[in-house]
Design an enzyme around this catalytic site. Structure first.
Site, short mmCIF file in Angstrom:
data_model
loop_
_atom_site.label_atom_id
_atom_site.label_comp_id
_atom_site.label_asym_id
_atom_site.label_seq_id
_atom_site.Cartn_x
_atom_site.Cartn_y
_atom_site.Cartn_z
N GLY A 1 -11.21 8.44 -10.84
CA GLY A 1 -10.01 9.17 -10.41
C GLY A 1 -10.31 10.55 -9.84
O GLY A 1 -9.39 11.33 -9.61
N PRO B 1 -18.22 11.39 -11.46
CA PRO B 1 -18.34 10.04 -11.99
C PRO B 1 -17.71 9.04 -11.01
O PRO B 1 -16.77 9.40 -10.30
CB PRO B 1 -17.56 10.09 -13.31
CG PRO B 1 -16.70 11.30 -13.24
CD PRO B 1 -17.27 12.24 -12.22
N ASP C 1 -6.75 11.43 -1.11
CA ASP C 1 -8.15 11.61 -1.54
C ASP C 1 -9.03 11.99 -0.34
O ASP C 1 -9.84 12.91 -0.42
CB ASP C 1 -8.69 10.32 -2.18
CG ASP C 1 -7.98 9.97 -3.48
OD1 ASP C 1 -6.94 10.58 -3.78
OD2 ASP C 1 -8.47 9.08 -4.20
C1 MEV Z 1 -5.66 7.76 -6.23
O1 MEV Z 1 -6.56 8.85 -6.33
C2 MEV Z 1 -4.28 8.27 -6.03
C3 MEV Z 1 -3.21 7.16 -5.90
O2 MEV Z 1 -1.97 7.85 -5.70
C4 MEV Z 1 -3.49 6.24 -4.72
C5 MEV Z 1 -3.34 6.94 -3.37
O3 MEV Z 1 -2.65 7.93 -3.26
O4 MEV Z 1 -3.89 6.38 -2.40
C6 MEV Z 1 -3.08 6.33 -7.16
#
Ligand code: MEV
Length: 323
Positions: free
Chosen positions: A109, A105, A153
């Protein structure tokens, strides 16, 4: 960009990711543990004889974007990320159609923006490029999407596996001694990671006394999580996930809907549940009992969501293999 190299690769694969613990804190140099969702995005690229533009379409995300060689002033993050990646690679992408197939999706996240940036970086750099070069180019796009990405990521999207990631350090593989069964529930509420990361920054700047102990607690929880993963101590792992969710909620990145989905998971018998990624919507990650039957657990989860939240949110098991 017209005098630059005009050729793109015809195919690229990129992984998605799930953060088990340490999101947000990882932006501030704390460790986080994450697992990849293998080959979650496939990009195919064709040369178009008739078009001078770049067309990017990912039907699963409802995305169709046409971009011309002349920049416009009203560009959003996606347009800027596309231009930044191709300009950094010194590639002119005009006259191509890039088509994406994915089950991830968008904005949930699970690493969709990093997977897109990694896929585009692979198309731009070609088959000789090192994984490190792909990672670095993808970070050019991720910086547009996220503002200040830690790199977790993109790392997972390029290299895959299960890792303990600390910004600026060599990521360490986490060698799971056996398979790990998790579930994901999507809240179906998309959000922008950049805004959530900026919100955490503002809250910590408003309370400088709390920053150090807060990050220290994250770090201790991630360390305990790693030990629980290695020892297959699932009860402890669930407990730490519960604590992580509370800590993230304290940073202002949970929502009543995410809290509600975590409660449903626990009522269904999960050992732990937490938001995963930037929060503010997106997904909940949960740990079922290790001996749970997927079908029975899924039915229990559905019944809880229907009763407590009035609808059944999309949910699926995620089996992480022994590493
Ligand atoms: C996003 O998937 C993870 C966060 O920790 C941001 C990052 O690490 O760049 C919120």
């Amino acid at each position: 960009m017209t005098d630059l190299r005009p050729t793109l690769q015809d195919k690229a694969l990129a992984h998605g990711k799930v953060i088990l613990g340490g999101e947000h804190a990882v932006v501030y140099g704390c460790p986080a543990i994450a697992v990849s969702i293998p080959r979650a995005l496939e990009l195919r690229c064709e040369r178009s004889e008739t078009q001078q533009d770049l067309l990017l379409s990912v039907p699963a995300w409802g995305l169709e974007r046409r971009l011309g060689p002349t920049p416009s002033t009203s560009e959003d993050r996606l347009d800027q990320a596309l231009r930044a990646i191709f300009a950094s690679a010194r590639v002119a992408p005009w006259g191509h159609h890039i088509h994406g197939k994915t089950e991830l999706p968008a904005g949930a996240g699970l690493g969709s923006s990093a997977a897109l940036c990694v896929g585009l970086a692979k198309l731009a750099l070609g088959p000789q490029a090192s994984d490190q070069a792909i990672f670095e180019l993808s970070m050019v796009g991720e910086s547009v999407f996220h503002g200040d990405p830690s790199g977790i990521d993109s790392h997972l999207s390029v290299f895959g596996g299960v890792v303990r990631f600390t910004r600026g350090q060599k990521p360490e593989p986490v060698r799971l001694p056996g398979p790990l069964g998790l579930w994901i529930i999507s809240s179906q509420t998309p959000r922008q990671s950049a805004n959530l990361v900026a919100g955490v920054k503002a809250r910590m700047e408003a309370l400088p006394l709390l920053a150090k102990p807060t990050w220290a607690l994250f770090e201790a929880q991630v360390q305990a999580m790693q030990e629980a993963l290695l020892a297959r101590a699932f009860k402890n792992l669930g407990l730490i996930m519960q604590m992580q969710h509370q800590l993230l909620a304290g940073l202002g990145v949970s929502t009543p809907q995410l809290d509600g989905l975590c409660t449903c998971a626990m009522q269904a018998g999960a050992l732990g549940a937490k938001l995963t990624g930037a929060g503010g919507g997106g997904c909940v990650l949960l740990l079922p009992p290790p001996d749970a039957d997927n079908k029975d657990f899924g039915s229990q989860l559905e019944a809880e969501m229907q009763t407590q939240m009035g609808k059944i949110y999309p949910h699926f098991p995620l089996e992480i293999q022994e590493q």
